[in-house]
Motif scaffolding. Structure first.
Motif, PDB file in Angstrom:
ATOM      1  N   GLY A   1      -8.340   8.402   2.029  1.00 48.55           N
ATOM      2  CA  GLY A   1      -8.564   7.103   1.394  1.00 48.55           C
ATOM      3  C   GLY A   1      -7.321   6.663   0.637  1.00 48.55           C
ATOM      4  N   ASP A   2      -6.937   7.426  -0.345  1.00 53.38           N
ATOM      5  CA  ASP A   2      -5.848   7.112  -1.283  1.00 53.38           C
ATOM      6  C   ASP A   2      -4.518   7.583  -0.742  1.00 53.38           C
ATOM      7  OD1 ASP A   2      -4.344   6.496  -3.492  1.00 53.38           O
ATOM      8  OD2 ASP A   2      -5.153   8.078  -4.757  1.00 53.38           O
ATOM      9  N   ASP A   3      -3.667   6.791  -0.179  1.00 50.06           N
ATOM     10  CA  ASP A   3      -3.922   5.378   0.004  1.00 50.06           C
ATOM     11  C   ASP A   3      -3.870   5.064   1.501  1.00 50.06           C
ATOM     12  OD1 ASP A   3      -4.456   2.839  -0.974  1.00 50.06           O
ATOM     13  OD2 ASP A   3      -2.365   2.319  -1.220  1.00 50.06           O
TER      14      ASP A   3
ATOM     15  N   ALA B   1       0.899  -1.162   0.000  1.00 48.59           N
ATOM     16  CA  ALA B   1       0.000   0.000   0.000  1.00 48.59           C
ATOM     17  C   ALA B   1       0.933   1.206   0.000  1.00 48.59           C
ATOM     18  CB  ALA B   1      -0.888  -0.006   1.234  1.00 48.59           C
ATOM     19  N   HIS B   2       0.624   2.226  -0.814  1.00 52.54           N
ATOM     20  CA  HIS B   2       1.603   3.307  -0.948  1.00 52.54           C
ATOM     21  C   HIS B   2       1.447   4.369   0.148  1.00 52.54           C
ATOM     22  CE1 HIS B   2      -1.018   6.317  -3.064  1.00 52.54           C
ATOM     23  NE2 HIS B   2      -1.569   5.274  -3.643  1.00 52.54           N
ATOM     24  N   THR B   3       2.584   4.918   0.547  1.00 54.56           N
ATOM     25  CA  THR B   3       2.594   5.914   1.616  1.00 54.56           C
ATOM     26  C   THR B   3       2.413   7.331   1.081  1.00 54.56           C
ATOM     27  OG1 THR B   3       4.995   5.948   1.469  1.00 54.56           O
ATOM     28  CG2 THR B   3       4.039   4.624   3.242  1.00 54.56           C
TER      29      THR B   3
ATOM     30  N   ILE C   1      -2.803  -2.830  -2.697  1.00 53.64           N
ATOM     31  CA  ILE C   1      -4.089  -2.453  -2.081  1.00 53.64           C
ATOM     32  C   ILE C   1      -4.214  -0.949  -2.261  1.00 53.64           C
ATOM     33  CG2 ILE C   1      -5.585  -2.799  -0.080  1.00 53.64           C
ATOM     34  CD1 ILE C   1      -3.434  -4.572   1.127  1.00 53.64           C
ATOM     35  N   ASP C   2      -5.058  -0.533  -3.181  1.00 54.43           N
ATOM     36  CA  ASP C   2      -5.059   0.884  -3.568  1.00 54.43           C
ATOM     37  C   ASP C   2      -6.366   1.235  -4.271  1.00 54.43           C
ATOM     38  OD1 ASP C   2      -4.294   3.447  -4.135  1.00 54.43           O
ATOM     39  OD2 ASP C   2      -2.764   2.919  -5.619  1.00 54.43           O
ATOM     40  N   ALA C   3      -7.506   0.884  -3.651  1.00 53.49           N
ATOM     41  CA  ALA C   3      -8.785   1.135  -4.324  1.00 53.49           C
ATOM     42  C   ALA C   3      -9.921   0.924  -3.337  1.00 53.49           C
ATOM     43  CB  ALA C   3      -8.950   0.186  -5.512  1.00 53.49           C
TER      44      ALA C   3
ATOM     45  N   CYS D   1       6.259   6.718  -3.723  1.00 52.61           N
ATOM     46  CA  CYS D   1       6.267   7.161  -5.128  1.00 52.61           C
ATOM     47  C   CYS D   1       5.296   6.459  -6.067  1.00 52.61           C
ATOM     48  CB  CYS D   1       7.687   7.033  -5.692  1.00 52.61           C
ATOM     49  SG  CYS D   1       8.785   8.269  -5.041  1.00 52.61           S
ATOM     50  N   GLU D   2       4.054   6.226  -5.594  1.00 56.88           N
ATOM     51  CA  GLU D   2       3.053   5.690  -6.527  1.00 56.88           C
ATOM     52  C   GLU D   2       2.446   6.805  -7.359  1.00 56.88           C
ATOM     53  OE1 GLU D   2      -0.601   4.357  -8.347  1.00 56.88           O
ATOM     54  OE2 GLU D   2      -0.487   5.911  -6.837  1.00 56.88           O
ATOM     55  N   GLU D   3       2.276   7.974  -6.742  1.00 58.39           N
ATOM     56  CA  GLU D   3       1.494   9.038  -7.368  1.00 58.39           C
ATOM     57  C   GLU D   3       2.286   9.825  -8.416  1.00 58.39           C
ATOM     58  OE1 GLU D   3      -1.552   9.286  -7.006  1.00 58.39           O
ATOM     59  OE2 GLU D   3      -2.161   8.616  -5.022  1.00 58.39           O
ATOM     60  N   GLY D   4       1.564  10.295  -9.433  1.00 56.92           N
ATOM     61  CA  GLY D   4       2.042  11.265 -10.424  1.00 56.92           C
ATOM     62  C   GLY D   4       3.455  11.025 -10.883  1.00 56.92           C
TER      63      GLY D   4
HETATM   64 ZN   LIG Z   1      -3.386   5.369  -4.731  1.00 61.47          ZN
END
Ligand SMILES: [Zn+2]
Length: 381
Positions: free
Chosen positions: A107-109, A80-82, A168-170, A141-144
């Motif tokens: 929520g995200d994330d 799960a991304h921080t 787990i990201d939804a 570093c999941e985002e953008g």
């Molecule tokens: Zn996310």
């Protein structure tokens, strides 16, 4: 091994307040991509305090907890991304009215991150024996423009040892079993410029950039049945003043596709447009600022097995059906390396990527139950 309802519910009853408290504390720690240090430190300490051995933070700021992974080359990686999309300084106003929790990133994330931490705690306390071991990762570093730096590092460090990957990201009710690849560019046009009256007729960087953008918007995307391909110009900036022939203009653009062949077609189409502009004497600097690969050869049966099991558990726990979708997530990296991967959900949320983001409070314990049963089911020997 099947997780008994009784042991799960007694764990949940004992830890319910602690669960929401942990989620709240995580929400209040700012974590823009590449600046996840404080959250990473919190997660490391939290895991250690809750019985996890061998936790470490790697150079990409991932918090890694190898759970019974020693000597295994059939690992299940779950992350799960921080990081969040909110820049440093965004006010993190947290509110909880007993039904809805509100906070940027709630929520995200962060919702899923809290769920994953408690899933790890539960499996440790249960003395669970996963087949092949589970590598829990609170990743960066999941985002953008974080550009999936965190999960790339995990796939490198554990190269050849990963049997499957789960992000787990939804929201539950969705499972992403296909990924969307993309390339993102920052394009800068430079011209000589000059005075709007005295130098009239010289090349204007804004006009040249606009011409390139117009060419992009005349492109026809590949029409391959069962695939989807898009493009976008997202920001544009440049110029000096109203009476100056603009010397500089730049824009950010991207194309996306869930098909590796279509992504290649878009790559050469964009490349041709940039080459044409150069051939006409436009000074152009094109910088690749995002590269999310498409799936390439991952075992479809294992992906379906995971998606099916997840859907069954969601129906059983939350009483809702699941929709299969494609998206750009951490799964892009394992899928591009041929590792079966799905992105699952563990909450009900809305207003994603806005400061009005919200989360349905009672969806978190349900999400925890879903994730625990899913991980136990997918790694049972
Ligand atoms: Zn996310």
């Amino acid at each position: 091994m099947k997780v008994g309802n009784e042991s799960f519910y007694s764990f949940l009853n004992k830890n319910r307040d602690y669960f929401f408290q942990t989620h709240r504390e995580l929400c209040l720690i700012p974590a823009p991509s590449r600046h996840e240090d404080a959250r990473a430190e919190y997660c490391r300490e939290w895991l250690e305090k809750n019985g996890a051995d061998g936790v470490y933070i790697d150079e990409a700021k991932n918090v890694v907890f190898p759970f019974r992974c020693e000597g295994s080359d059939r690992l299940t990686v779950v992350n799960a991304h921080t990081d969040t999309v909110f820049p440093e300084g965004t006010p993190l106003c947290f509110s909880d009215d007993g039904d809805i929790i509100r906070c940027p990133g709630v929520g995200d994330d962060t919702g899923c991150l809290a769920v994953m931490l408690f899933a790890a705690k539960f499996l440790v306390e249960e003395d669970f024996r996963p087949d092949g071991g589970i590598l829990f990762v609170c990743n960066s570093c999941e985002e953008g423009l974080g550009n999936l730096f965190g999960i790339r590092r995990i796939c490198e460090d554990y190269s050849g040892r990963i049997a499957r990957h789960i992000s787990i990201d939804a929201d539950y009710g969705e499972v992403f079993d296909r990924c969307v690849g993309s390339h993102r560019y920052e394009v800068t046009v430079t011209t000589e410029g000059g005075h709007s009256f005295g130098d009239f007729g010289k090349k204007n960087a804004i006009a040249e950039a606009a011409a390139i953008i117009s060419r992009i918007y005349r492109l026809n995307v590949p029409q391959v049945p069962g695939t989807r391909t898009t493009y976008n110009v997202g920001t544009v900036s440049g110029g000096t003043s109203v009476n100056t022939i603009a010397q500089k203009a730049s824009f950010l653009c991207e194309y996306r596709s869930d098909d590796v062949g279509c992504l290649e077609i878009m790559k050469s189409a964009f490349g041709n447009i940039f080459d044409e502009a150069r051939a006409e004497g436009v000074r152009l600097d094109v910088r690749l600022v995002g590269d999310r690969p498409c799936a390439n050869g991952a075992d479809r049966r294992e992906i379906d097995r995971m998606a099916d099991l997840y859907s069954d558990i969601v129906r059983q726990v939350a009483g809702v059906g699941t929709v299969r979708k494609s998206a750009s997530t951490d799964c892009n990296i394992p899928l591009s390396l041929g590792i079966p991967s799905v992105c699952i959900g563990s909450m009900i949320s809305g207003g994603t990527h806005t400061t009005e983001e919200w989360l349905k409070k009672d969806s978190l314990p349900a999400g925890l139950e879903i994730v625990v049963k899913f991980l136990a089911g997918i790694t049972k020997g």
